[in-house]
Design a protein around this motif. Structure first.
Motif, mmCIF file in Angstrom:
data_model
loop_
_atom_site.group_PDB
_atom_site.id
_atom_site.type_symbol
_atom_site.label_atom_id
_atom_site.label_comp_id
_atom_site.label_asym_id
_atom_site.label_seq_id
_atom_site.Cartn_x
_atom_site.Cartn_y
_atom_site.Cartn_z
ATOM 1 N N ALA A 128 0.831 -1.206 0.000
ATOM 2 C CA ALA A 128 0.000 0.000 0.000
ATOM 3 C C ALA A 128 0.868 1.259 0.000
ATOM 4 N N GLU A 129 1.938 1.255 0.793
ATOM 5 C CA GLU A 129 2.836 2.418 0.828
ATOM 6 C C GLU A 129 3.559 2.585 -0.500
ATOM 7 N N ALA A 130 4.045 1.478 -1.056
ATOM 8 C CA ALA A 130 4.716 1.539 -2.357
ATOM 9 C C ALA A 130 3.766 2.066 -3.429
ATOM 10 N N ALA A 131 2.507 1.659 -3.362
ATOM 11 C CA ALA A 131 1.520 2.117 -4.339
ATOM 12 C C ALA A 131 1.331 3.624 -4.266
ATOM 13 N N ARG A 132 1.271 4.161 -3.053
ATOM 14 C CA ARG A 132 1.101 5.604 -2.905
ATOM 15 C C ARG A 132 2.307 6.357 -3.469
ATOM 16 N N LEU A 133 3.496 5.877 -3.173
ATOM 17 C CA LEU A 133 4.697 6.551 -3.653
ATOM 18 C C LEU A 133 4.818 6.453 -5.171
ATOM 19 N N ALA A 134 4.591 5.274 -5.717
ATOM 20 C CA ALA A 134 4.709 5.092 -7.166
ATOM 21 C C ALA A 134 3.662 5.907 -7.905
ATOM 22 N N ARG A 135 2.457 6.003 -7.349
ATOM 23 C CA ARG A 135 1.420 6.806 -8.004
ATOM 24 C C ARG A 135 1.804 8.280 -7.998
ATOM 25 N N THR A 136 2.358 8.758 -6.884
ATOM 26 C CA THR A 136 2.803 10.151 -6.831
ATOM 27 C C THR A 136 3.828 10.428 -7.926
ATOM 28 N N ALA A 137 4.772 9.512 -8.098
ATOM 29 C CA ALA A 137 5.786 9.688 -9.148
ATOM 30 C C ALA A 137 5.154 9.639 -10.530
ATOM 31 N N ALA A 138 4.295 8.657 -10.765
ATOM 32 C CA ALA A 138 3.695 8.487 -12.090
ATOM 33 C C ALA A 138 2.851 9.681 -12.485
ATOM 34 N N GLU A 139 2.156 10.254 -11.522
ATOM 35 C CA GLU A 139 1.289 11.390 -11.834
ATOM 36 C C GLU A 139 2.078 12.673 -12.065
ATOM 37 N N ALA A 140 3.373 12.641 -11.789
ATOM 38 C CA ALA A 140 4.226 13.808 -12.050
ATOM 39 C C ALA A 140 4.846 13.774 -13.444
ATOM 40 N N CYS A 141 4.606 12.706 -14.189
ATOM 41 C CA CYS A 141 5.154 12.607 -15.544
ATOM 42 C C CYS A 141 4.400 13.535 -16.492
ATOM 43 N N ALA A 142 5.122 14.167 -17.396
ATOM 44 C CA ALA A 142 4.506 15.012 -18.418
ATOM 45 C C ALA A 142 4.324 14.189 -19.695
ATOM 46 N N PRO A 143 3.188 14.332 -20.386
ATOM 47 C CA PRO A 143 2.914 13.468 -21.536
ATOM 48 C C PRO A 143 3.581 13.877 -22.843
ATOM 49 N N GLU A 144 4.111 15.081 -22.938
ATOM 50 C CA GLU A 144 4.646 15.546 -24.210
ATOM 51 C C GLU A 144 5.737 14.619 -24.728
ATOM 52 N N GLY A 145 5.572 14.168 -25.972
ATOM 53 C CA GLY A 145 6.554 13.295 -26.592
ATOM 54 C C GLY A 145 6.579 11.890 -26.033
ATOM 55 N N ARG A 146 5.569 11.508 -25.265
ATOM 56 C CA ARG A 146 5.533 10.188 -24.610
ATOM 57 C C ARG A 146 4.214 9.494 -24.968
ATOM 58 N N PRO A 147 4.064 9.002 -26.180
ATOM 59 C CA PRO A 147 2.755 8.487 -26.619
ATOM 60 C C PRO A 147 2.260 7.292 -25.817
ATOM 61 N N LEU A 148 3.128 6.341 -25.507
ATOM 62 C CA LEU A 148 2.657 5.179 -24.759
ATOM 63 C C LEU A 148 2.342 5.549 -23.312
ATOM 64 N N TYR A 149 3.175 6.379 -22.703
ATOM 65 C CA TYR A 149 2.841 6.843 -21.362
ATOM 66 C C TYR A 149 1.500 7.589 -21.371
ATOM 67 N N ALA A 150 1.346 8.509 -22.306
ATOM 68 C CA ALA A 150 0.143 9.338 -22.333
ATOM 69 C C ALA A 150 -1.121 8.493 -22.490
#
Length: 293
Positions: free
Chosen positions: A117-139
């Protein structure tokens, strides 16, 4: 000024998180769920499962995004897969398979535990900080709804971080003038790949002639030596590509902060070890298994 340690942290986070993500390609539950959804066993599930967030994408679009597969292989499965199972159904099947696989490999106690549960919270925080520009699969993957259960939140976040890194890695390869087959050859020539060159050639569906022609070109360019190993120039090239990849993947970990990123690494390390011990991921000794990740 950003800390120089962050790109290294990005690389370490990828090292511990990626095996957990990779269950979605190699666990037996995946083929079971995709087949139940209507897809054909094998490569179709990999291409459709990973590409489904893009919608009913053409084979050409998926080949461009995936970068190192023979486009002809993808064209044998897409867009036909979408007539067998629409993208939304494929996405749900993939998540169901991952849920089953994680529960089996990690165990119910771990899946339901506070560390996940703690790892999920941390990983989600990181993932939601990604910018989509130039990242089609991430976006595309970032537009999916977040799962509710912590182990699936963690898997989804690690998937987002992986696709974000992968998009940046492709940009680094293109920026250094390294094409699809050359990327595969030089990666396996580092000696650090999970897979042998022959495994990769077969399962990316490149012909022997195309592979040998690219090997000859890389040798002539001084990237490979006469034994097929990386030359000193080849090692420098791969080092520059990996450094550019780490730098391009650093933003979510800057947002998370070094201390919390180190905590995420510590939390994911036992999960990585459990996946490795399960035998689900391929190795040099499993040359007959499909190489898809």
């Amino acid at each position: 000024m950003f800390s120089d340690s962050i790109p290294l942290i990005a690389s370490r986070c990828h090292e511990v998180g990626d095996p957990v993500h990779l269950l979605c390609y190699f666990a037996p539950e995946v083929d079971e769920e995709f087949t139940s959804a209507g897809l054909e066993p094998g490569h179709m599930g990999y291409f459709a499962g990973r590409a489904a967030p893009l919608g009913r994408a053409s084979s050409a679009a998926v080949a461009a995004a995936f970068f190192n597969f023979n486009p002809a292989l993808i064209a044998r499965h897409l867009p036909r897969a979408w007539d067998l199972a629409p993208p939304e159904r494929v996405t749900q099947a993939r998540l169901t398979a991952v849920d089953r696989a994680l529960r089996r490999v990690l165990g119910e106690e771990t899946v339901r535990g506070p560390e996940v549960a703690e790892a999920a919270r941390l990983a989600r925080t990181a993932a939601e900080a990604c910018a989509p520009e130039g990242r089609p699969l991430y976006a595309a993957h970032a537009e999916l709804d977040w799962p509710r259960e912590p182990h699936l939140v963690l898997w989804h976040a690690l998937t987002l971080l992986r696709e974000y890194r992968g998009d940046g890695h492709i940009a680094a390869l293109v920026g250094h003038g390294v094409g699809a087959i050359a990327a595969l050859i030089t990666d396996t020539a580092t000696g650090q790949s999970l897979f042998t060159a022959e495994q990769v050639r077969l399962h990316r569906d490149w012909s022997t002639a195309a592979w040998e022609a690219e090997t000859a070109a890389l040798t002539e360019a001084g990237v490979l030596d006469t034994t097929g190993h990386l030359s000193e120039e080849g090692k420098r090239l791969r080092s520059r590509i990996e450094a550019a990849t780490d730098a391009a993947a650093a933003a979510p970990y800057r947002a998370l902060g070094a201390e919390r990123a180190e905590r995420l690494i510590a939390l994911c390390a036992p999960l990585r070890d459990a996946v490795a011990a399960s035998g689900e991921l391929p190795s040099h000794d499993t040359a007959d298994e499909p190489v898809q990740g």
